[in-house]
Design a protein around this motif. Structure first.
Motif, PDB file in Angstrom:
ATOM      1  N   LEU A 181       0.837  -1.200   0.000  1.00 35.63           N
ATOM      2  CA  LEU A 181       0.000   0.000   0.000  1.00 35.63           C
ATOM      3  C   LEU A 181       0.873   1.252   0.000  1.00 35.63           C
ATOM      4  O   LEU A 181       1.868   1.330   0.728  1.00 35.63           O
ATOM      5  N   SER A 182       0.478   2.222  -0.804  1.00 33.80           N
ATOM      6  CA  SER A 182       1.200   3.495  -0.825  1.00 33.80           C
ATOM      7  C   SER A 182       0.753   4.359   0.350  1.00 33.80           C
ATOM      8  O   SER A 182      -0.255   4.072   1.008  1.00 33.80           O
ATOM      9  N   ARG A 238      -0.538   7.276   0.206  1.00 33.90           N
ATOM     10  CA  ARG A 238      -1.836   7.850  -0.134  1.00 33.90           C
ATOM     11  C   ARG A 238      -2.952   6.838   0.120  1.00 33.90           C
ATOM     12  O   ARG A 238      -4.010   7.185   0.639  1.00 33.90           O
ATOM     13  N   GLU A 239      -2.718   5.591  -0.255  1.00 34.98           N
ATOM     14  CA  GLU A 239      -3.725   4.553  -0.041  1.00 34.98           C
ATOM     15  C   GLU A 239      -3.976   4.331   1.447  1.00 34.98           C
ATOM     16  O   GLU A 239      -5.123   4.169   1.888  1.00 34.98           O
ATOM     17  N   ILE A 259      -6.122   7.106   2.805  1.00 34.72           N
ATOM     18  CA  ILE A 259      -7.532   6.935   2.438  1.00 34.72           C
ATOM     19  C   ILE A 259      -8.183   5.878   3.326  1.00 34.72           C
ATOM     20  O   ILE A 259      -9.316   6.046   3.790  1.00 34.72           O
ATOM     21  N   ILE A 260      -7.468   4.791   3.585  1.00 27.99           N
ATOM     22  CA  ILE A 260      -8.001   3.745   4.469  1.00 27.99           C
ATOM     23  C   ILE A 260      -8.310   4.318   5.848  1.00 27.99           C
ATOM     24  O   ILE A 260      -9.357   4.022   6.440  1.00 27.99           O
ATOM     25  N   TYR A 293      -8.971   5.272  -6.209  1.00 32.36           N
ATOM     26  CA  TYR A 293      -8.117   4.721  -5.160  1.00 32.36           C
ATOM     27  C   TYR A 293      -8.854   3.622  -4.389  1.00 32.36           C
ATOM     28  O   TYR A 293      -8.284   2.580  -4.054  1.00 32.36           O
ATOM     29  N   MET A 294     -10.124   3.869  -4.083  1.00 28.79           N
ATOM     30  CA  MET A 294     -10.904   2.890  -3.334  1.00 28.79           C
ATOM     31  C   MET A 294     -10.963   1.559  -4.076  1.00 28.79           C
ATOM     32  O   MET A 294     -10.804   0.486  -3.480  1.00 28.79           O
ATOM     33  N   ILE A 332      -8.851   0.379  -6.245  1.00 30.70           N
ATOM     34  CA  ILE A 332      -7.521  -0.233  -6.224  1.00 30.70           C
ATOM     35  C   ILE A 332      -7.240  -0.865  -4.861  1.00 30.70           C
ATOM     36  O   ILE A 332      -6.734  -1.989  -4.760  1.00 30.70           O
ATOM     37  N   ILE A 333      -7.570  -0.135  -3.796  1.00 31.23           N
ATOM     38  CA  ILE A 333      -7.327  -0.624  -2.431  1.00 31.23           C
ATOM     39  C   ILE A 333      -8.115  -1.911  -2.171  1.00 31.23           C
ATOM     40  O   ILE A 333      -7.575  -2.896  -1.651  1.00 31.23           O
ATOM     41  N   LYS A 373      -6.531  -4.754  -4.056  1.00 30.40           N
ATOM     42  CA  LYS A 373      -5.256  -5.172  -3.457  1.00 30.40           C
ATOM     43  C   LYS A 373      -5.467  -6.045  -2.216  1.00 30.40           C
ATOM     44  O   LYS A 373      -4.752  -7.024  -1.989  1.00 30.40           O
TER      45      LYS A 373
END
Length: 208
Positions: free
Chosen positions: A148-149, A151-152, A155-156, A182-183, A185-186, A189
């Motif tokens: 996870l980056s 930024r990710e 957001i979480i 982003y959501m 992608i998260i 992942k």
């Protein structure tokens, strides 16, 4: 689906059995009134789902779940209890229970069982609503094992606080469309289905 009920109140067990078997897709194959008996019946009957109370004399529902989940992490254990104590919620999440719902929300029991059987995790509204305040009592989660980056992760954290995409976008100076991307992608992942599962994921990373 085959179900094992565990509750130290025989009247509750009998009532649950009657309610559940009114649904033709559910078959109660065993009833236990204590933790040791629950483990024995689970090993002998191999139910699809274990529906278990939290507070019992001797072994608690948490104790039983720890034993069974140590043997099989995929065991489908659903807690059904009158207690929404923070410590129980923390333990249920941490050990990997598939759900935690309250007895007083009886109309949600059958849907919860079916959701757990299909592979979902189910936590009642009373539990979900506690998650943000419980998270604030603990250290920042450790996400180092996940790809996870920063930024990710940010957001979480905002999702776990119950914020909408618009609120997250404003806080991180992003567009709502970017937050939605982003959501997606998260969730992909982490192999999660929705925001609720993402909040639970965040919570489970805390160290208690």
């Amino acid at each position: 689906m085959n179900l094992l009920i565990v509750d130290d109140d025989s009247l509750v067990s009998a009532s649950l059995k009657t309610i559940l078997e009114a649904d033709t897709t559910i078959r109660v194959i065993g009833v236990a009134d204590n933790g040791a008996q629950a483990i024995d019946l689970y090993h002998n009957l191999h139910p699809d789902i274990l529906l278990i109370d939290i507070r019992m004399e001797g072994m608690t529902g948490i104790d039983v779940a720890k034993v069974l989940l140590s043997e099989d992490k995929a065991a489908k254990i659903l807690f059904l209890t009158t207690f929404s104590d923070d410590e129980y919620i923390v333990e249920a999440l941490r050990i990997g229970a598939k759900g935690y719902i309250l007895k007083q929300n009886f109309e949600s029991i059958v849907p919860a069982i079916k959701a757990v059987f299909s592979g979902q995790r189910v936590f009642g509204d009373a539990v979900i609503n506690k998650i943000p305040s419980l998270m604030k009592q603990n250290d920042q989660p450790n996400f180092s094992q996940f790809d996870l980056s920063k930024r990710e992760i940010a957001i979480i954290c905002h999702v776990a606080e119950g914020e909408s995409n618009r609120e997250i976008a404003q806080a991180l100076f992003l567009s709502e469309g970017t937050v939605r991307n982003y959501m997606s992608i998260i969730l992909e992942k982490l192999n999660l289905r929705d925001r609720t599962q993402l909040a639970i994921f965040y919570y489970k990373q805390n160290t208690f």
